[in-house]
Design an enzyme around this catalytic site. Structure first.
Site, PDB file in Angstrom:
ATOM      1  N   ARG A  24     -37.456  21.626   2.138  1.00 38.10           N
ATOM      2  CA  ARG A  24     -38.395  22.140   1.153  1.00 38.10           C
ATOM      3  C   ARG A  24     -39.651  21.061   0.561  1.00 38.10           C
ATOM      4  NH1 ARG A  24     -35.091  25.624  -3.116  1.00 38.10           N
ATOM      5  NH2 ARG A  24     -33.642  24.156  -2.385  1.00 38.10           N
ATOM      6  N   ASN A  26     -36.955  29.337  -0.620  1.00 39.06           N
ATOM      7  CA  ASN A  26     -35.631  29.292  -0.069  1.00 39.06           C
ATOM      8  C   ASN A  26     -34.945  30.766   0.052  1.00 39.06           C
ATOM      9  OD1 ASN A  26     -32.995  28.847   0.822  1.00 39.06           O
ATOM     10  ND2 ASN A  26     -32.224  27.553  -0.818  1.00 39.06           N
TER      11      ASN A  26
END
Length: 800
Positions: free
Chosen positions: A20, A38
């Site tokens: 990420r 996510n």
């Protein structure tokens, strides 16, 4: 320029390895705004806005520039019109998305950047702090309770980020997109994170003021010959000096049953072993990978000059070595110096490691002298992974830390939502099917005790929970065909609880199926599979273990095997090779001639009850009158038992004190020999459409070779390993030719023997066949659960 909206879906093992933060910084590089979310097992969703050329450049850069450890399964891009205009780029709150993958990576060895930070006195909060981590390293699988992967769903929830620290707080680092700890979930510092503490055997704190003092005390006590129990990422290790015979023998005495079983060593670097062990480029690569497994290395001719005690791996030509993989390991070597340490699993034999501090002290109280434990909870225990390398191919012996929960992709589409396999009985892993992927559990061990039974159930439940599988999605349970295995009982319980089918898969066919899917054998292809191990329940009720199967995904035929031999006294033959030797000789020669050989090799001396036991063996044989199998005398075609007998006859091993010991000691003896100095041929014949490899004559021939003046035991051992491999290859090639099959493979626990495997591989390739072997799935019983699921898939599809 007109703003373009993209919705990007990325799936695969991408979380927890800095993915990420990587996406965030890459998007900023190309001036993109939007949101990154996510989605748990559904992967990552990016809603991005920006100029078309920048969006295209971003997509082109993802695969090239992604973190080394990140795995991208697929990228799905949708150009979307949206009325919402994003003025910045943010990482949104995680969602509980359900997908068929698992986005959690395994536990990752500490990275070089974190090691530098840990040794930098200017970074006060990280200096000598053993739990240092970042977005691309540190614990993962062992800490996570559930997905999506965020701190609050891990054991790190006990340790909130600090808001004040020098040079900056953990909350500041977590929030800074330019920091490599940006959105890292399992890092902490000395201000806010977990810590180590010394305990004595009475569970009392040993008072210390700092980690430095803790390490000084630990080092002093280890150097004085004490055994430390040190808690790590996925469990606890027993640690002592590797050069101290007295301490190692003390540890062996405390371990009880572990009289000779080899200990693994940890070394600060490979340089200190360069002169004593053979290390290939592939092995170096594995040593320094993020997985940090134990790699079994072959000793070289200078090993006796090393500083490693002969009692670390007695009678073996190899030794298991690993490098430091967590902060505490590096700090310990900083204090103790450049010397090897015994670093062996901290558990009682056949009982899983305790992972809670109080239970660790209870379990290891008679094994360790003191305890170095931390207060970060371990949610899932995970032993160190162990492997060997054969000509650049990895042979996993124990697949655990550093590998789990990675999956095995199947070479065909599976529409079944899910299924569970419970494995065999020894060296067990369970496994869960999620459509076209198989997720093996971590190493469980021998499921012969309640504790390991509970561990297997817990590991399967946890994997099922991570995969977010509902009970209604599980369509079958698969297990070993042996009706008496504890894992079969567990499978029956699950089958009845969920009211679904139970499929028993023959042990060696499961081995073959695991080999086939790993090597992407096509649905319509067949292979000839050499399956060699110690024990597996055969369809005829006998104990199999030296099998040549014509195998497809839909079934198998047993077209070759080792000669069946009686096991007088059953399982006692596996512990006492002399007993198996007596059984084979009696079966081949009868009582009168056998007694002469027994005297020649002094066989009764190596039975538990000496002359009395030998008389009982002979009496049982006579009463049976060659009517085998019967209640007390099963028949076996096991390759493992033949290796045991040869090991015994050649003096390499008199007793099996741990699994595989006679065969491993035989390999150690053979490593010193020259096979070209010995004449030994192993014969085979064909009867009723099946090939039979003659092991009676083989054993008698080896006994006769000992009577030849110039025959050396190590040369005979080397010749046997080569010839037994060659005869399996010869028969497999004949079967392949007769059935129009182009692929021949090798699986089973005996495949760990390098000489045996090499002889098979070279002969098969030389004859123009495609040879397949393991590289991802363990050849031994740890790979059985994978094959059980494959067998179950095709049984289920046939019935539905």
């Amino acid at each position: 320029m007109k703003q373009i909206n993209y919705n990007v879906e990325i799936t695969g093992i991408v979380q927890g390895v800095g993915f990420r933060p990587f996406l965030y910084n890459l998007a900023r590089k190309f001036d993109l705004n939007g949101q990154i979310v996510n989605r748990g097992n559904a992967g990552v969703r990016l809603t991005l806005q920006g100029e078309g050329k920048n969006l295209e450049a971003f997509l082109g850069e993802i695969e090239k520039a992604k973190p080394k450890i990140a795995f991208i399964e697929s990228i799905k891009v949708i150009k979307a019109e949206s009325g919402k205009i994003f003025s910045s780029l943010t990482i949104g709150k995680s969602e509980e998305g359900r997908g068929i993958s698992l986005t959690l990576p395994p536990d990752i060895a500490i990275c070089e950047n974190c090691i530098r930070d840990m040794r930098n006195p200017d970074l006060q909060k990280y200096y000598n702090y053993p739990f240092i981590a970042c977005a691309v390293c540190g614990p993962r699988f062992t800490t996570v309770r559930e997905l999506p992967y965020d701190r609050e769903r891990s054991t790190m929830i006990k340790f909130p980020f600090c808001k004040k620290a020098k040079p900056e707080s953990c909350m500041a680092e977590y929030s800074d997109f330019q920091n490599r700890r940006f959105h890292a979930q399992t890092f902490a510092c000395s201000v806010c994170g977990p810590n180590y503490q010394l305990y004595d055997k009475g569970k009392n704190f040993i008072k210390t003021d700092s980690i430095d003092e803790i390490l000084k005390i630990t080092t002093k006590r280890i150097k004085e010959g004490e055994v430390a129990a040190i808690k790590g990422i996925g469990g606890v290790h027993l640690v002592c000096l590797a050069n101290d015979d007295k301490t190692i023998l003390k540890l062996r005495k405390r371990k009880g049953k572990r009289k000779y079983k080899p200990f693994a060593l940890m070394v600060p670097n490979l340089n200190i072993l360069e002169d004593y062990l053979k290390i290939s480029n592939k092995e170096r690569e594995l040593f320094t990978s993020f997985r940090r497994p134990i790699v079994v290395l072959e000793k070289n001719k200078n090993f006796d000059k090393s500083d490693i005690s002969e009692f670390v791996a007695p009678g073996l030509n190899n030794i298991g070595i690993m490098l430091p993989y967590s902060g505490i390991h590096h700090l310990l070597f900083d204090h103790i110096g450049k010397q090897p340490l015994v670093y062996t699993s901290g558990n009682k034999s056949n009982i899983p490691m305790a992972i809670e501090n109080e239970k660790i002290i209870d379990q290891l109280n008679n094994l360790a002298d003191f305890f170095l434990l931390h207060n970060r909870p371990i949610y899932q225990r995970a032993d160190d992974s162990v492997l060997r390398v054969h000509n650049n191919k990895v042979k996993l012996i124990r697949r655990s830390r550093g590998y789990v929960p990675e999956y095995l992709p199947l070479p065909f589409e599976v529409k079944i939502p899910s299924a569970i396999a419970t494995g065999p009985e020894l060296a067990v892993t369970g496994a869960i099917l999620r459509r076209s992927r198989i997720f093996p559990t971590q190493h469980i061990g021998n499921v012969t005790h309640l504790e390991t039974y509970d561990f297997l159930k817990n590991a399967l439940h946890h994997m099922k929970k991570l995969l977010q599988i509902k009970d209604s999605e599980i369509k079958f349970i698969a297990c070993d065909a042996h009706p008496a295995f504890v894992t079969t009982r567990l499978a029956k319980e699950l089958s009845e609880l969920l009211n679904i089918n139970l499929y028993g898969i023959q042990h060696h066919y499961a081995h073959a199926l695991s080999l086939m899917v790993e090597n992407k054998v096509a649905l319509d292809e067949k292979i000839v599979c050499i399956c060699t191990d110690g024990v597996g329940y055969g369809e005829d009720g006998n104990v199999w273990g030296g099998e040549i199967l014509l195998s497809s995904y839909h079934g198998y035929s047993r077209l070759g095997h080792l000669e069946n031999q009686p096991m007088i006294g059953g399982d006692r033959c596996t512990k006492y090779p002399a007993r198996m030797t007596a059984s084979i000789i009696l079966n081949a020669l009868g009582v009168e001639k056998s007694v002469k050989i027994f005297k020649l090799i002094a066989l009764e001396n190596d039975l538990e009850y000496k002359t009395t036991e030998l008389k009982t063996i002979i009496s049982q044989f006579e009463r049976a009158d060659y009517q085998f199998p019967n209640e007390n005398i099963p028949l076996t075609s096991s390759t493992g038992r033949i290796f045991d007998v040869v090991s015994y006859i050649l003096g390499a091993s008199k007793l099996k004190s741990y699994r595989g010991e006679p065969a491993m000691r035989l390999e150690g003896l053979a490593s010193k020999g020259n096979p070209d100095k010995i004449n030994l041929d192993i014969t085979y014949s064909k009867k009723n459409g099946s090939y039979l490899i003659n092991t009676s004559d083989l054993i008698l021939d080896i006994i006769n070779l000992l009577e030849i003046k110039d025959s050396k035991r190590q040369d005979i051992a080397a010749k046997f390993q080569k010839e037994i491999g060659l005869v399996f290859a010869k028969v497999a090639i004949k079967i392949a030719k007769e059935n129009g099959v182009e692929i021949i493979g090798l699986t089973g626990g005996v495949a760990y023997n390098g000489t045996f495997s090499k002889a098979i591989k070279e002969r098969i390739i030389k004859r123009g066949f495609n040879f397949i072997e393991h590289n991802l799935v363990p050849p031994g019983d740890a790979g059985i659960s994978v094959g059980q699921l494959i067998g179950g898939i095709f049984k289920y599809n046939k019935n539905n």
